[in-house]
Design an enzyme around this catalytic site. Structure first.
Site, PDB file in Angstrom:
ATOM      1  N   HIS A 242       0.877  -1.080  -0.108  1.00 32.09           N
ATOM      2  CA  HIS A 242      -0.036  -0.086  -0.043  1.00 32.09           C
ATOM      3  C   HIS A 242       0.701   1.078  -0.015  1.00 32.09           C
ATOM      4  CE1 HIS A 242      -3.685  -2.386   0.703  1.00 32.09           C
ATOM      5  NE2 HIS A 242      -3.320  -3.023   1.695  1.00 32.09           N
TER       6      HIS A 242
HETATM    7  C1  BDR Z   1      -3.983   1.608   4.365  1.00 32.97           C
HETATM    8  O1  BDR Z   1      -4.394   1.441   5.552  1.00 32.97           O
HETATM    9  C2  BDR Z   1      -3.657   1.169   6.666  1.00 32.97           C
HETATM   10  O2  BDR Z   1      -3.625   0.231   7.369  1.00 32.97           O
HETATM   11  C3  BDR Z   1      -2.108   1.112   5.754  1.00 32.97           C
HETATM   12  O3  BDR Z   1      -1.118   1.642   6.374  1.00 32.97           O
HETATM   13  C4  BDR Z   1      -2.508   1.884   4.529  1.00 32.97           C
HETATM   14  O4  BDR Z   1      -2.053   3.250   4.495  1.00 32.97           O
HETATM   15  C5  BDR Z   1      -4.274   0.525   3.438  1.00 32.97           C
HETATM   16  O5  BDR Z   1      -5.535   0.591   3.179  1.00 32.97           O
END
Ligand code: BDR
Ligand code: CA
Length: 319
Positions: A242
């Site tokens: 992500h």
């Molecule tokens: C996002 O949600 C968080 O848990 C992660 O760090 C990322 O930014 C992914 O959906």
């Protein structure tokens, strides 16, 4: 040099993104703004201070928001990122203090002092940026760009990860997100549409550990908890990429395909946090002024190029 402000709820993939920024030669991290999200604001601020010291990042750390703009109280996904947000590795308590200025004001001050120069890389809830917009409504004309990890538009079949239609960063504060998307800021969205298309296998972490020195060892250790979670959910010991994908867009936008469209966020009800994109229909009764404010939305990614770029950049830390 790309001058950036890193707005982050330091959990595991945020930490990976921070090291990506730190070891990229062309990036200058002007400041790190912490926010609640993967853990409480107290925890994510300690995580930022700890990493700043451990890796000699030398960026000032500003503590940001502890709650969303809406009335909802934050819940922290300790089953994904661990109770301390960094996979429950040992973190010393004596990591120092953040700057006295608040996170939103720090964003405003830096951008006012360097108009047109600064990119915000935001990989957590959009609360800090929304508060900065409230303090400085002319911010959209002063910021160079904001790259947001958040949202999901259905490209490549990806719609949500905390509900059938919502991604965590947007669902965590949908009101803040809608305010940012309708502000007129130059925005690029790196959502689940692309981040779920990039996967790090267990062997990828083994290679980082072997070839990227202290950074590789650190990433290996914090990611075990993240891999445990994804193994429980998908039966396979690998994880999506992500937050580092937002950094990859900053460094090499050409590895992504994009479209331009207006974005709105559903702020209430069962679909809260859903991100919707579209373009003017030509029917004046339906089209709203907000549709003229377009964002760039990532719809495809060269996953191999991204994974190579990440590995190469982290491995460069030992040369
Ligand atoms: C996002 O949600 C968080 O848990 C992660 O760090 C990322 O930014 C992914 O959906
Ligand atoms: Ca994050």
């Amino acid at each position: 040099m790309k001058q950036i402000i890193f707005d982050t709820d330091i959990g595991i993939d945020d930490a990976m993104a921070l090291l990506f920024l730190h070891f990229a030669n062309e990036v200058e991290i002007l400041s790190i703004i912490s926010g609640y999200g993967n853990a409480s604001i107290e925890r994510t601020t300690v995580n930022a201070l700890y990493m700043n010291k451990l890796f000699n990042i030398n960026a000032p750390i500003f503590s940001g928001a502890s709650n969303p703009l809406g009335e909802n109280t934050p819940e922290f996904p300790d089953f994904v990122h661990g109770i301390n947000g960094l996979g429950d590795i040992d973190i010393p308590e004596d990591v120092g203090q953040p700057e006295s200025l608040g996170g939103a004001q720090a964003i405003v001050d830096a951008i006012r002092q360097n108009p047109g120069k600064i990119t915000i890389v935001s990989v957590g809830r959009l609360t800090n940026v929304a508060l900065a917009l409230n303090l400085c409504p002319e911010l959209p004309a002063l910021v160079k760009e904001i790259i947001i990890m958040g949202g999901a538009f259905g490209f490549n079949g990806h719609y949500g990860n905390v509900s059938p239609v919502a991604e965590a960063n947007i669902a965590g504060d949908p009101k803040a997100a809608d305010l940012v998307f309708t502000s007129g800021m130059p925005i690029t969205v790196v959502g689940l549409d692309v981040t779920l298309e990039v996967t790090m296998e267990e062997t990828y972490f083994d290679a980082l550990r072997a070839e990227a020195g202290l950074a590789g060892e650190f990433i290996y250790r914090i990611s075990q908890c993240y891999l445990d979670f994804h193994e429980r959910v998908h039966g396979h010991r690998s994880c999506p990429v992500h937050d580092p994908s937002a950094v990859a867009y900053l460094l090499q936008p050409q590895i992504f395909g994009t479209i331009d469209a207006s974005v709105r966020v559903v702020t209430e009800g069962d679909a809260a946090g859903q991100t919707i994109c579209g373009n003017p229909t030509g029917h004046s009764e339906i089209d709203t002024p907000t549709l003229s404010k377009t964002s760039k939305i990532c719809t495809s990614v060269d996953a191999d190029a991204l994974l190579h770029l990440y590995h190469r950049t982290l491995a460069s830390s030992v040369n």
